[in-house]
Structure formats: structure tokens, C-alpha cells
Design a protein around this motif. Sequence first.
Motif, PDB file in Angstrom:
ATOM      1  N   LEU A  19      24.049 -25.540  -3.199  1.00  0.00           N
ATOM      2  CA  LEU A  19      22.814 -26.209  -2.786  1.00  0.00           C
ATOM      3  C   LEU A  19      21.662 -25.834  -3.711  1.00  0.00           C
ATOM      4  N   LEU A  20      21.527 -24.535  -3.994  1.00  0.00           N
ATOM      5  CA  LEU A  20      20.467 -24.083  -4.895  1.00  0.00           C
ATOM      6  C   LEU A  20      20.675 -24.626  -6.309  1.00  0.00           C
ATOM      7  N   LEU A  21      21.925 -24.649  -6.771  1.00  0.00           N
ATOM      8  CA  LEU A  21      22.226 -25.178  -8.098  1.00  0.00           C
ATOM      9  C   LEU A  21      21.862 -26.651  -8.189  1.00  0.00           C
ATOM     10  N   THR A  22      22.150 -27.389  -7.130  1.00  0.00           N
ATOM     11  CA  THR A  22      21.841 -28.814  -7.121  1.00  0.00           C
ATOM     12  C   THR A  22      20.340 -29.063  -7.101  1.00  0.00           C
ATOM     13  N   LEU A  23      19.628 -28.310  -6.246  1.00  0.00           N
ATOM     14  CA  LEU A  23      18.194 -28.534  -6.081  1.00  0.00           C
ATOM     15  C   LEU A  23      17.388 -28.110  -7.296  1.00  0.00           C
ATOM     16  N   SER A  25      18.670 -27.162 -10.487  1.00  0.00           N
ATOM     17  CA  SER A  25      19.256 -27.328 -11.816  1.00  0.00           C
ATOM     18  C   SER A  25      19.714 -28.764 -12.044  1.00  0.00           C
ATOM     19  N   ILE A  26      20.683 -29.217 -11.268  1.00  0.00           N
ATOM     20  CA  ILE A  26      21.265 -30.551 -11.496  1.00  0.00           C
ATOM     21  C   ILE A  26      20.244 -31.649 -11.211  1.00  0.00           C
ATOM     22  N   PHE A  27      19.539 -31.548 -10.090  1.00  0.00           N
ATOM     23  CA  PHE A  27      18.561 -32.582  -9.738  1.00  0.00           C
ATOM     24  C   PHE A  27      17.419 -32.653 -10.760  1.00  0.00           C
ATOM     25  N   PRO A  28      16.811 -31.523 -11.169  1.00  0.00           N
ATOM     26  CA  PRO A  28      15.763 -31.618 -12.207  1.00  0.00           C
ATOM     27  C   PRO A  28      16.267 -32.197 -13.523  1.00  0.00           C
ATOM     28  N   ILE A  29      17.517 -31.893 -13.891  1.00  0.00           N
ATOM     29  CA  ILE A  29      18.069 -32.459 -15.125  1.00  0.00           C
ATOM     30  C   ILE A  29      18.173 -33.974 -15.008  1.00  0.00           C
ATOM     31  N   ALA A  30      18.632 -34.438 -13.853  1.00  0.00           N
ATOM     32  CA  ALA A  30      18.749 -35.881 -13.643  1.00  0.00           C
ATOM     33  C   ALA A  30      17.378 -36.554 -13.674  1.00  0.00           C
TER      34      ALA A  30
END
Length: 296
Positions: A19-23, A25-30
Motif C-alpha cells: 500500500l505504501l509502495l503504491t501510494l 512510489s508507483i502512483f506518483p510515477i504514473a
Amino acid sequence: MKSFLNKQAPYIFIAPTLLLLTLFSIFPIAVALVISFTDMDLGGLANFDRVGFIGFDNYVEVIKDPVFLKAILNTLFYVVIGVPLVILFSLTIALLINLGTSRIFKAFRVVYYLPSVTNIVAVAVVWSYLYNPALGLFNYMLNSVGLPDVPWLTEPTVAKLSLILLALWKAIGLNMIIFIAALQGIPKSYYEAAQLDGANTWQQVTLITIPMLRFAIFFVSITTMIGWLQFFEEPFVMTDGGPLDGTLSVSLFIYQNGFQFNNFGYAAAGSFVLFVCIIAVTLVQLRVQKNESDMT
């Protein structure tokens, strides 16, 4: 029910991390990827209606930007000189400390590791005073032995080398610890057998230690390469990219366009060019390592 929980237990434990990785890292990259195809600026950040989709225009412009091209050349200069020096010095120091039998060598671990845990901004400020052309310690020491002043931060090439020296001093400690950990994992029986065969210390290092450290060297090479491709703090604090953009790195170029010039779409495009370069370099290193492993 119990069987179901047992099967799902691993996913439950890793869920917070995912969840933390998605919020963060992945989401900001997208989001950054989407922004890179727009003309978003400070006005667009306040009102999304003012944001327009411009396709690959940002990428075309950033690749043609002479300042960005100069930043790429500067970053390559940092990587080509800095990465081998970090690996060479950290590995050499790790070998010397590992070979030492006196207790003082344990204290050396702390001495060399301390720069790695110090705040980079504070360190850069102190080194800025050391590099000061009029009052700096380095020029004072040179003058005391009859040598002329060195333009540590006022001549582009010398300024880049000065930043590399600071980054090298700070980066040795962490990589040294990694190498020491790898050295301590080499079975002592290899050295005992080599000593029975009459091998001296240099032969043991070159024929046993270095080959057994190939995976540690590979790991340090990749992480160090990625770190130097993102070289930012030292030029940001000490030179702000000057003189004449002579120390401007790609990361600092992205920061300036995004947070000083408020050209977020343009900065995002530059960041993804850097992202692709990092991925490409990492894949090349992985391929080379795989080929070497297959040959052995």
C-alpha cells in the motif's frame, strides 16, 4: 476458514508495504508520466482547466535543449570518474581492514563509515568553506608549500572534480561495509588451502578474494551507478549548477525546471528520460553479469 487464513497470511503481512509502495512510489510515477505529456505550469497546478495535452512535445524539446545535453555530459563525467573511484577505494579499504588484526582496525570502520551517516547539506556547507578561494583550508595548505591557488568551484572542470571528491569521501563508508560483510562470508578454508600451497597475501587476494566478491562488486556497481546518475545534493548546495552550467547534473536540471521555473511538464519529461537511462544502464549491467556467470 483456518486454511484460508493460512494461505492469505503472507499477503496480509505484505499488504501495508504494498500500500505504501503504491501510494508513495508507483502512483506518483504514473502521475508524473501523465504530466510529462502536458504543458502544466504553476497556473495549471491551481486550475486543471489550464492544462493542455501536448503529446511528445516536451520530450522533443528537452532532448534538443542544449542545457539538458550539457547536464547529460556533466552527469556522464560524474559517473565515469566517480563510480570506479568509489568501488576502488571502498574495496581497498575493506580489504585492508579485513586483513588487519589489531583492534584499531575496528575503529577504522567507524571512522570511514561516519561520513555516510552525516547530513549531506551540512557536509556540503563545510566543504564549501574548505574550497573557498580566499579563506579556504585547501588553498591555504597549497600556498604554505609554495603552490598557487586552485579554482575549486569557479572553473567548470575543476568544480566537477571538486564535487566528485566530496561525493567520494561520503560514499566510501557504506560500500566499505558491504564489502566487509561479503569478505567475512568467504570460507577460511580457501585461504588455509592456499597458504598450504605457498600462496602469498597478494595471490590470495587476487585469486580467491576478488573472484569470490564478484556478486558484491556487481551489487555495489549497480547501486553506485544509479546513485551517481541521480547526482543532485552536492551541485545543488555548493554550486547550483555553476559556473556556466559546468556542474549542472540531470537531476538538478529537472529540479530547476520543475521547482524554480515552474515548468512541471517539461521537468517531468526530463525525469523520464533519466529514468529510461537508468533502466537501460541497469539492464546492460545485468546482462553483462549474466554472461560472466554463464561463462564461469
